[in-house]
Structures are given as structure tokens and as C-alpha cells.
Write an enzyme that holds these catalytic residues in place. Structure first.
Site: not given
Length: 315
Positions: A80, A155, A198, A195-196
Site C-alpha cells: 500500500d 487519511e 482509522a 481500513t488503514a
């Protein structure tokens, strides 16, 4: 005379992994043989296997123009983090990204390492569709002056700069104060970023096609410090309280950052420019969630039922 390919792919690779560089060289060789041009950052063409592939075009990535300008697709080999770098390189071009996961979870990736040959075939045949993902725009102010501007796909976080000091932050939504927290920081995320960081901070998983923004406090010392989901047009402002001596840091996707003194204000809103992701599969987000988190769809009761049906035990 060699003709210029009518199609071109920007290839982005994990900079420090030899296996990723060797795979990139193989992908480039196959694409060029199929008549698809390949570009890569000049940084990735220094003493790497990709540099030895005839026909690969080096591009500058430190100019104002997007490195992906004129390309059909950005193909990213890595996790990612590498895909986020590919998003940086393609920002402003509208060129979609297609990620092949060579990392751990790889939520942003569309394919795994073992799918690489099929992925190249899909690229050559143009067999992919494109979806848009919400991004964030961030602006930090000191004494009314803009000192930092950037964007994020996952984010924007405001975090404490030193471990021993807690940040005191006031959070505003749509121009109205929500709460003041003593905390380690706050995460403002897109559905893609749910899904990271946060997620790790206790926020909800939000489907990527939901038009919303998330706000998740990090280790807040407060009675009310729940995650908040707001509409796509809402705006966040986070202020580092001036009467404290704690400094903060604003991070964008964990990749771009600037220090924040007391009194700084950070403005976050939905960006007008989404990130476009190329998709090969028609499966929904539920399948991706189950696969990436290895969720037990049957649960322990499912195994017990199978044993009972086979006469091997009792529930």
C-alpha cells in the site's frame, strides 16, 4: 526507425526490494513486446534490473507536471505504501492506478503476486474498469498564514510531536466546535482509509462507495471520544490549543508532514480531485474485506456442524 508506442504505462516499483525490481523488469519486457510503451521514474532506473530493459523511458518525478502525463495507466508493484507513492506521481493527471500487492495486507491493490501474468494480459487487452475514490485536501495555518497544503487518499492525522506530552485539540465540524480533547491525536479519513490508520484507532469500516468522511480520536482522555461519520461536504478544523506547550505534526497518508506549534489550525475537507483505481475483478468490497482480514465466514460453529454431519463428533 522504431515507432513510438501509441499506448504507455507508468511502472512504479518498491525502491528497495530486489524481488520487486526483478518482477518490474519482467513486466516491462512483456508490455514492450506487446507494443505497450513503459515509463519509470529515473530514480527507479539507477542500477536496477528495470534499467537494463531496452525501451524503458525514464521520466522526472520532481517537476510540476505529473509523471503519469500521457500514460494510459499507472501499474504499481509493491504494498500500500508503494501504491500511495504511485498516487502521488499520478496526481493531477487523472490516470488510474492498478496495484499488484507484494506487501502484507495490500487493501489498495487489485491483484496479488501470483496473479501478475494475468494482470499483464489484462493491461495489454485493456480489460479493466475504473472507479473513483474520495480524497482529502488539507491546509495548515499559523497566525492566519498558510504554512502547508497537501492532500491524502487514506487519511490526514494530527498527532503529538513528542511521546511524553499529550496534545490538547479542539475539533470543529462545519464551523461549530464539537469537543476539546487531551489526546495522542486525531485521524480524519476517507472511506478508503477506513481500513488503514482509522481502523487501528477504533474507527468503523466504511464501504468505498459511501460518500462520507470519518473523524477518529486517538487515545483521547475524555468521556466522549467516539468516532464520527459526517457527510461529504462537511469540513473539519483541528486547532492545537495555544495555551499548551505541546507541539503537533500533521501527516498526509503517513508520507508528507509538517510540524505544528501551539495555536496552529488545520483545515480538512473533501478534495475536488479523486484518485482513480483500475479494477480487474467484479467482486464486491465484502469479498475483499473477508480476504484481506482472513475473516472466518463459517465461524467455529461451522466446523462443528461439518464434524456432526460426518459423524466425527458432537457440537
Amino acid at each position: 526507425m522504431t515507432s513510438t508506442p501509441s499506448r504507455r504505462i507508468l511502472l512504479v516499483t518498491h525502491l528497495w526490494r530486489t524481488d520487486a525490481q526483478e518482477l518490474a523488469a519482467g513486466v516491462a519486457t512483456r508490455l514492450i513486446a506487446a507494443g505497450v510503451g513503459v515509463s519509470a521514474s529515473r530514480d527507479e532506473l539507477v542500477d536496477t534490473p528495470l534499467a537494463r530493459v531496452p525501451g524503458v523511458l525514464g521520466v522526472d518525478t520532481d517537476t510540476d507536471e505529473s509523471a503519469a502525463a500521457g500514460c494510459e495507466l499507472v501499474c504499481v508493484l509493491g504494498g500500500d505504501g508503494t501504491i500511495l507513492r504511485g498516487a502521488e506521481l499520478s496526481r493531477g493527471s487523472g490516470v488510474p492506478l492498478l496495484g499488484v500487492n507484494l506487501g502484507h495486507v495490500g487493501f489498495l491493490a487489485e491483484a496479488e503476486r501470483e496473479d501478475l501474468d494475468a494482470t499483464v494480459e489484462h493491461i495489454v487487452a485493456r480489460e479493466y474498469h475504473v472507479e473513483e475514490r474520495t480524497t482529502l485536501e488539507v491546509r495548515a495555518e499559523e497566525d492566519g498564514r498558510t504554512v502547508f497544503q497537501s492532500w491524502a487518499l487514506n487519511e490526514v492525522t494530527v498527532e503529538k510531536a513528542s511521546r511524553e506530552r499529550m496534545l490538547e485539540l479542539t475539533v470543529e465540524i462545519d464551523g461549530r466546535p464539537l469537543s476539546t480533547w487531551g489526546c495522542d491525536g486525531v485521524v480524519m479519513a476517507t472511506p478508503t482509509g477506513s481500513t488503514a490508520y482509522a481502523f487501528s484507532a477504533g474507527g468503523p469500516v466504511v464501504w468505498p462507495d459511501v460518500e462520507a468522511l470519518l473523524l477518529v480520536p486517538i487515545s483521547a482522555h475524555a468521556l466522549f471520544a467516539r468516532p464520527v461519520v459526517v457527510g461529504p461536504q462537511s469540513r473539519f478544523v483541528v486547532e492545537v490549543l495555544a495555551q499548551t506547550d505541546a507541539h503537533g505534526v500533521v501527516w498526509c497518508d503517513g508520507r508528507r508532514a509538517v510540524g505544528l506549534p501551539p495555536g496552529a489550525r488545520i483545515h480538512v475537507r473533501r478534495s475536488d480531485e479523486p484518485v482513480r483505481l483500475a479494477r480487474l475483478n467484479s467482486g464486491g468490497f465484502t469479498d475483499r474485506l473477508v480476504e484481506k482480514f482472513d475473516l472466518p465466514v463459517e465461524g467455529w460453529r461451522g466446523a462443528a456442524r461439518r464434524q456432526l454431519a460426518q459423524g466425527d463428533g458432537s457440537p
